[in-house]
Design a protein around this motif. Sequence first.
Motif, short mmCIF file in Angstrom:
data_model
loop_
_atom_site.label_atom_id
_atom_site.label_comp_id
_atom_site.label_asym_id
_atom_site.label_seq_id
_atom_site.Cartn_x
_atom_site.Cartn_y
_atom_site.Cartn_z
N SER A 143 -117.74 -89.74 42.46
CA SER A 143 -118.03 -89.91 41.04
C SER A 143 -116.88 -89.33 40.25
O SER A 143 -116.52 -88.16 40.43
CB SER A 143 -119.34 -89.20 40.67
N SER A 144 -116.26 -90.14 39.38
CA SER A 144 -115.14 -89.68 38.56
C SER A 144 -115.35 -90.15 37.12
O SER A 144 -115.91 -91.23 36.88
CB SER A 144 -113.81 -90.25 39.07
N SER A 145 -114.88 -89.34 36.17
CA SER A 145 -115.04 -89.71 34.77
C SER A 145 -113.78 -89.41 33.98
O SER A 145 -112.89 -88.66 34.42
CB SER A 145 -116.21 -88.96 34.14
N TYR A 146 -113.72 -90.01 32.79
CA TYR A 146 -112.62 -89.79 31.85
C TYR A 146 -113.19 -89.87 30.44
O TYR A 146 -114.00 -90.75 30.13
CB TYR A 146 -111.55 -90.87 32.04
N ILE A 147 -112.75 -88.97 29.57
CA ILE A 147 -113.10 -89.04 28.16
C ILE A 147 -111.89 -88.58 27.35
O ILE A 147 -111.29 -87.55 27.65
CB ILE A 147 -114.36 -88.20 27.81
N GLY A 148 -111.50 -89.38 26.37
CA GLY A 148 -110.32 -89.01 25.60
C GLY A 148 -110.04 -89.99 24.48
O GLY A 148 -110.62 -91.08 24.40
N PRO A 179 -106.50 -96.13 35.63
CA PRO A 179 -105.24 -95.44 35.90
C PRO A 179 -104.87 -95.36 37.39
O PRO A 179 -105.73 -95.11 38.24
CB PRO A 179 -105.49 -94.02 35.35
N TYR A 180 -103.57 -95.56 37.67
CA TYR A 180 -103.01 -95.30 38.99
C TYR A 180 -102.47 -93.87 39.07
O TYR A 180 -102.43 -93.28 40.14
CB TYR A 180 -101.86 -96.26 39.29
N PHE A 181 -102.02 -93.33 37.93
CA PHE A 181 -101.46 -91.98 37.89
C PHE A 181 -101.92 -91.29 36.62
O PHE A 181 -102.44 -91.93 35.69
CB PHE A 181 -99.92 -92.03 37.96
N GLU A 182 -101.73 -89.98 36.58
CA GLU A 182 -102.13 -89.20 35.41
C GLU A 182 -101.26 -87.96 35.33
O GLU A 182 -100.68 -87.51 36.33
CB GLU A 182 -103.60 -88.81 35.50
N ASN A 219 -103.04 -85.94 29.78
CA ASN A 219 -102.28 -86.52 28.67
C ASN A 219 -102.68 -87.97 28.43
O ASN A 219 -101.82 -88.84 28.24
CB ASN A 219 -100.78 -86.48 28.98
N GLY A 220 -103.97 -88.27 28.46
CA GLY A 220 -104.41 -89.62 28.16
C GLY A 220 -104.59 -90.50 29.38
O GLY A 220 -104.52 -90.05 30.52
N TRP A 221 -104.81 -91.76 29.13
CA TRP A 221 -105.16 -92.79 30.11
C TRP A 221 -103.88 -93.36 30.72
O TRP A 221 -103.17 -94.13 30.08
CB TRP A 221 -105.96 -93.87 29.41
#
Length: 359
Positions: free
Chosen positions: A214-219, A157-160, A182-184
């Motif tokens: 360190s960055s993460s995403y789960i969805g 992602p560039y934005f979120e 709101n998602g990826w």
Amino acid sequence: MQIKQLLMGMFCFSASSALAQEDKDSTKNPLSFGGYVESYYSYDFNKPATHQKSGLVYSHNRSNEVAVNLAMVKASYDGDWLRGQVGLAAGSYMNANYAAEEGVYKNIYEANIGVKLSKSHNIWFDAGIMPSHIGPESAIGIDNISLTRSIAAENSPYFETGAKLSYTNAKGDWYVAVLALNGWQKIQLPESSKGMSFGHQLTYQPNENLLFNSSSYIGNEGPDSLRFFHDFYMQVQVHEQVKLLALFDYGMQKQAHSSKTLNWWTTGLQLQYAISDRYRLNARGEYYNDGDDAMFGSMDPLPKKVIGGSLGFDMQIQPDLFWRSEFRYLNSDGAIFKKGTANYTDRQACFTTSIGWRF
């Protein structure tokens, strides 16, 4: 009409906030206006019949034509307890990355507001459309080591859009944030989504020459599909003339109606050498492995691996005005790059030159 109303609201809100803050502290003006413009020309040596580059890239993705990658204007408010940004933008970057958004959302680069939650600690709550917490590269080209974006940046992602709770310690070397999203890379939640996504960011900067992130995403990425992604990078000012950026990303996705888990990973290294205060050289090497077709699944034919490299030269014309040039080579195990009228090849060489101005 929607854009005009948004601009009017942005200026009215910003002006009223600035007046309130100035009453409190007449020596400080928290309101500022600015923007960024980047125009470019990219020549594809494959000479494709169309001007659209491969689906691997979303920035500087037009070939053999003069184009605007990003033209953005922004109002920012940075007070003691309140902050916010509203930015509107256009360009080939916006067309590619905001293609799934509707109406006026296609032109909103950034729109968020933040409130400080503590008088004694640097704790903030921000909500709205924000730059991504994942990855070291942004849409603002002159802030990146290389002119074009890496494959890792283009496929994360560039934005979120969402809410963020963040804390920076008194010394300023630790930063931690938790996010509900709101998602990826989405502004609106898709109708098929079952709920919010989540993430974290942890940054440690012991001194001005070293930074770890360190960055993460789960969805959910569709019905019964769960995505986990982790991004790690390190920035090192090796010498007053040499800057180094090293990255490693890893992702997993549980597919809908299947017991199979898809995996992908990428790594890259970027190097910048300052010849003088005005002239810089840069180099990049990168590798992307999507053996399970998690990220490249919409491409035909399906590539499994992509390797690439680039060499660049930058000239600083003024403090915020840069002319940049780059030669980039990509090679894939699938014939995904257009060549001529109807042919495809497994390699692509491009020369790109741009001028970027932040004001």
